[in-house]
Design a protein around this motif. Structure first.
Motif, short mmCIF file in Angstrom:
data_model
loop_
_atom_site.label_atom_id
_atom_site.label_comp_id
_atom_site.label_asym_id
_atom_site.label_seq_id
_atom_site.Cartn_x
_atom_site.Cartn_y
_atom_site.Cartn_z
N TYR A 116 0.86 -1.18 0.00
CA TYR A 116 0.00 0.00 0.00
C TYR A 116 0.90 1.24 0.00
CZ TYR A 116 -4.13 -2.76 1.46
OH TYR A 116 -5.18 -3.64 1.53
N ARG A 117 0.30 2.35 -0.42
CA ARG A 117 0.98 3.64 -0.36
C ARG A 117 0.11 4.60 0.44
NH1 ARG A 117 2.47 6.84 -5.87
NH2 ARG A 117 0.20 6.96 -6.10
N GLN A 118 0.76 5.42 1.25
CA GLN A 118 0.01 6.40 2.04
C GLN A 118 0.71 7.75 1.95
OE1 GLN A 118 -0.53 5.57 6.30
NE2 GLN A 118 -2.56 6.50 6.17
N ARG A 119 0.08 8.68 1.25
CA ARG A 119 0.61 10.04 1.17
C ARG A 119 0.27 10.77 2.46
NH1 ARG A 119 -1.03 10.06 -4.72
NH2 ARG A 119 0.93 10.00 -5.88
N LEU A 120 1.02 11.82 2.73
CA LEU A 120 0.89 12.55 3.99
C LEU A 120 -0.55 12.99 4.23
CD1 LEU A 120 2.46 13.73 6.38
CD2 LEU A 120 2.74 15.83 5.04
N LYS A 159 -5.89 -11.68 10.39
CA LYS A 159 -4.48 -12.01 10.63
C LYS A 159 -3.58 -11.23 9.68
CE LYS A 159 -5.44 -16.70 12.28
NZ LYS A 159 -6.85 -16.86 11.87
N LEU A 160 -4.04 -10.06 9.28
CA LEU A 160 -3.27 -9.20 8.39
C LEU A 160 -2.39 -8.31 9.25
CD1 LEU A 160 -2.96 -8.28 5.39
CD2 LEU A 160 -4.68 -6.54 5.88
N PHE A 161 -1.09 -8.40 9.05
CA PHE A 161 -0.14 -7.63 9.85
C PHE A 161 0.65 -6.71 8.93
CE2 PHE A 161 -0.69 -9.68 13.88
CZ PHE A 161 -1.12 -10.95 13.58
N PHE A 162 0.79 -5.47 9.38
CA PHE A 162 1.51 -4.46 8.61
C PHE A 162 2.89 -4.21 9.20
CE2 PHE A 162 -1.33 -2.32 5.57
CZ PHE A 162 -2.54 -2.89 5.91
N GLY A 163 3.81 -3.84 8.31
CA GLY A 163 5.09 -3.32 8.76
C GLY A 163 4.96 -1.85 9.10
N SER A 164 6.06 -1.26 9.51
CA SER A 164 6.05 0.16 9.89
C SER A 164 6.26 1.09 8.71
CB SER A 164 7.12 0.43 10.95
OG SER A 164 6.82 -0.26 12.13
N GLY A 165 6.54 0.51 7.55
CA GLY A 165 6.62 1.30 6.34
C GLY A 165 7.99 1.85 6.00
N THR A 166 8.13 2.27 4.76
CA THR A 166 9.31 3.00 4.29
C THR A 166 8.85 4.40 3.91
OG1 THR A 166 10.50 1.09 3.43
CG2 THR A 166 11.05 3.23 2.49
N GLN A 204 -3.24 11.32 4.22
CA GLN A 204 -4.28 10.66 3.43
C GLN A 204 -4.43 9.20 3.82
OE1 GLN A 204 -4.08 11.45 -0.76
NE2 GLN A 204 -3.35 13.55 -0.48
N GLY A 205 -5.40 8.53 3.22
CA GLY A 205 -5.66 7.13 3.50
C GLY A 205 -4.72 6.21 2.76
N LEU A 206 -4.92 4.92 2.96
CA LEU A 206 -4.08 3.91 2.30
C LEU A 206 -4.57 3.65 0.89
CD1 LEU A 206 -3.76 3.26 5.48
CD2 LEU A 206 -2.94 1.05 4.66
N GLU A 207 -3.63 3.60 -0.03
CA GLU A 207 -3.90 3.35 -1.44
C GLU A 207 -3.29 2.00 -1.81
OE1 GLU A 207 -2.64 5.49 -5.70
OE2 GLU A 207 -1.90 6.25 -3.79
N PHE A 208 -4.13 1.05 -2.24
CA PHE A 208 -3.65 -0.28 -2.60
C PHE A 208 -2.78 -0.21 -3.85
CE2 PHE A 208 -3.53 -4.71 -3.35
CZ PHE A 208 -3.82 -4.91 -4.70
N LEU A 209 -1.68 -0.96 -3.84
CA LEU A 209 -0.79 -1.00 -5.00
C LEU A 209 -0.82 -2.36 -5.68
CD1 LEU A 209 2.36 0.89 -3.64
CD2 LEU A 209 0.50 1.79 -5.03
N ILE A 210 -0.48 -3.43 -4.92
CA ILE A 210 -0.36 -4.75 -5.51
C ILE A 210 -0.47 -5.79 -4.43
CG2 ILE A 210 2.17 -4.78 -5.30
CD1 ILE A 210 2.25 -6.23 -8.06
N ALA A 234 5.91 9.39 -0.23
CA ALA A 234 4.84 8.78 0.57
C ALA A 234 5.46 7.75 1.50
CB ALA A 234 3.81 8.09 -0.32
N VAL A 235 4.61 7.20 2.38
CA VAL A 235 5.01 6.02 3.15
C VAL A 235 4.50 4.80 2.39
CG1 VAL A 235 4.76 4.74 5.30
CG2 VAL A 235 4.97 7.23 5.35
N TYR A 236 5.38 3.85 2.15
CA TYR A 236 5.02 2.62 1.46
C TYR A 236 4.93 1.52 2.51
CZ TYR A 236 5.61 5.10 -2.86
OH TYR A 236 5.45 6.00 -3.89
N LEU A 237 3.73 0.95 2.63
CA LEU A 237 3.44 -0.03 3.67
C LEU A 237 3.30 -1.42 3.05
CD1 LEU A 237 0.83 2.10 5.59
CD2 LEU A 237 2.90 1.19 6.64
N CYS A 238 3.84 -2.39 3.73
CA CYS A 238 3.73 -3.78 3.33
C CYS A 238 2.96 -4.52 4.41
CB CYS A 238 5.12 -4.38 3.15
SG CYS A 238 5.15 -6.15 2.79
N ALA A 239 2.15 -5.48 4.01
CA ALA A 239 1.41 -6.30 4.95
C ALA A 239 1.44 -7.75 4.49
CB ALA A 239 -0.04 -5.82 5.08
#
Lengths: 111, 115
Positions: B35-39, B103-110, B41-47, B88-93
């Motif tokens: 996912y991508r999250q701009r400052l 059981k969906l767990f997210f990282g802290s992002g880049t 804003q909400g989470l935007e699905f990528l892939i 943006a912050v790029y989040l992986c789950a």
């Protein structure tokens, strides 16, 4: 997936119950209601989910109306650490694919 | 590891450079999401990956974005010729299987900053 509507922001006094509403009037019979929260600078965290019965876990309670068109997440004794954005998501369970996060409700817990 | 790990935690790059963002999911989790999250804003699905395959690439914003996953483990998101709007912050789950949303767990992002 059914669309959800949440208030953009809410305040709550520390120690009091925080009641976060969510409308999902187009929900289908096989869609679950999921709640996540995102604390500042962290990724979202799962809180609770339910289909039609009320649910409770160590984090929160979820109250779903009988017609399932709305729900309320309850944090019984809010603390400052509960300040976060809370997302209500409606999804068919085990459907695969991604969750869509809308705008959510920004909850501010105040001392 | 105990959770989803993302690296680097912060990346500053110049416009036009390529960047690679890494995600180490929880061991045994077959589903992986970006996912991508701009400052502000909400989470935007990528892939989304199931195993090493990406059944849904619909969220990738342009052909400058690509992602791969190997060994049903590590995933890399690559952004070519970065633009300022990529900041943006790029989040992986990750989750044990696709659709295991509780059981969906997210990282802290880049946090990516393109100057």
């Amino acid at each position: 997936d059914a669309k959800t509507t949440q208030p953009p922001s809410m305040d709550c006094a520390e120690g009091r119950a925080a009641n976060l509403p969510c409308n999902h009037s187009t929900i289908s019979g096989n869609e679950y209601v999921y709640w996540y929260r995102q604390i500042h600078s962290q990724g979202p965290q799962y809180i609770i989910h339910g289909l039609k019965n009320n649910e409770t876990n160590e984090m929160a309670s979820l109250i779903i109306t009988e017609d399932r068109k709305s729900s309320t997440l309850i944090l019984p004794h809010a603390t400052l650490r509960d300040t976060a954005v809370y997302y209500c998501i409606v999804r068919v369970d085990n459907a695969g694919n991604m969750l869509t996060f809308g705008g959510g409700t920004r909850l501010m817990v105040k001392p | 590891g105990a959770g989803v790990s993302q690296s680097p935690s912060n990346k500053v790059t110049e416009k036009g450079k390529d960047v690679e963002l890494r995600c180490d999911p929880i061991s045994g989790h077959t589903a992986l999401y970006w996912y991508r999250q701009r400052l502000g804003q909400g989470l935007e699905f990528l892939i989304y990956f199931q195993g090493n395959s990406a059944p849904d690439k619909s969220g990738l914003p342009s052909d400058r974005f690509s992602a791969e996953r190997t060994g049903e483990s590590v995933s890399t998101l690559t952004i070519q010729r970065t633009q300022q709007e990529d900041s943006a912050v790029y989040l992986c789950a990750s989750s044990p299987t696709s659709g295991s949303y509780e059981k969906l767990f997210f990282g802290s992002g880049t946090q990516l900053s393109v100057l």
